[in-house]
Write a protein that holds these residues in place. Structure first.
Motif, short mmCIF file in Angstrom:
data_model
loop_
_atom_site.label_atom_id
_atom_site.label_comp_id
_atom_site.label_asym_id
_atom_site.label_seq_id
_atom_site.Cartn_x
_atom_site.Cartn_y
_atom_site.Cartn_z
N PRO A 127 0.83 -1.21 0.00
CA PRO A 127 0.00 0.00 0.00
C PRO A 127 0.85 1.25 0.00
CG PRO A 127 -0.63 -1.53 1.77
CD PRO A 127 0.68 -1.99 1.23
N PRO A 181 -3.50 0.77 5.93
CA PRO A 181 -3.55 1.97 5.08
C PRO A 181 -3.58 3.29 5.84
CG PRO A 181 -5.07 0.32 4.27
CD PRO A 181 -4.57 -0.18 5.60
N HIS A 192 -7.99 2.45 -0.38
CA HIS A 192 -6.69 1.92 0.04
C HIS A 192 -6.84 0.62 0.84
CE1 HIS A 192 -4.36 5.30 -1.47
NE2 HIS A 192 -5.31 6.09 -1.01
N ARG A 212 -5.07 -3.03 -0.09
CA ARG A 212 -4.35 -3.91 0.85
C ARG A 212 -4.94 -5.31 0.86
NH1 ARG A 212 -4.22 -3.98 7.46
NH2 ARG A 212 -2.32 -5.26 7.67
#
Length: 206
Positions: free
Chosen positions: A8, A136, A162, A166
């Motif tokens: 990430p 994240p 995000h 991940r």
């Protein structure tokens, strides 16, 4: 050998690998450092279009195709020749990022994005993929605190985006256990760098 780094935003890949590469070069390994999108003149021009914060109207499929186009040019000009020459290529991001960002987070579907990239790369997978795993929220906080880091269009996405990135990365690690190694990026820089170096050396010595 072809090694890729994934994770990430704000996961600290660059810092860890800088330290690892320095040690590998001391041991006599020939290392080629590169990145995606980019790495060559044409691929970098495509990168500028993809990550330009002004291009908020970019369609998800356009984005996926541009990444694949940049990837193709990068392989042809830089990665394949270096590997053929016996060097170790360490690339910051590769096709797994497309699977995570466009396939997972954008909702295009992992298989659809994989098909685009199989055409672009002629089925080229890395020998080793290091996944720098991090919450994240922590990664985005790191980015906000680092005034030297480039902030691009993807950094500006919502937290939910995000989180999907991940989760998709972790799914890919389960799907491809032979080439993925997960690095806990929440640890100190020193610990992450050591884990990175140890993982690469273990694969080189196989």
């Amino acid at each position: 050998m072809f090694i890729t780094l994934e994770g990430p935003e704000g996961s600290g890949k660059t810092t860890a690998v800088n330290a690892a590469v320095a040690e590998l070069e001391k041991l006599g390994y020939q290392i080629v450092r590169t990145r995606e999108p980019g790495g060559t003149q044409i691929a970098e021009q495509i990168r500028n279009v993809i990550l330009d914060k002004a291009n908020t109207a970019m369609d998800s499929r356009t984005e996926a195709l541009l990444y694949a186009a940049s990837r193709r040019q990068h392989l042809v000009e830089k990665v394949w020749p270096a590997v053929k020459d016996g060097k170790i290529v360490i690339c910051d991001r590769y096709l797994d990022s497309s699977l995570a960002y466009q396939g997972g987070a954008r909702g295009l579907g992992i298989e659809n994005v994989l098909n685009i990239n199989m055409f672009a790369t002629e089925g080229t997978f890395p020998d080793l993929t290091l996944l720098f795993d991090l919450d994240p929220e922590v990664g985005l906080a790191r980015i906000a605190a680092n005034s030297d880091r480039e902030v691009n269009r993807l950094d500006l996405e919502e937290l939910s985006f995000h989180k999907k990135v991940r989760n998709t990365f972790l799914e890919l690690a389960k799907q491809y256990p032979d080439r993925f190694v997960i690095i806990d990026a929440s640890k100190s820089q020193k610990e992450v760098a050591k884990a990175t170096l140890d993982t690469i050396l273990a694969r080189l010595c196989k």
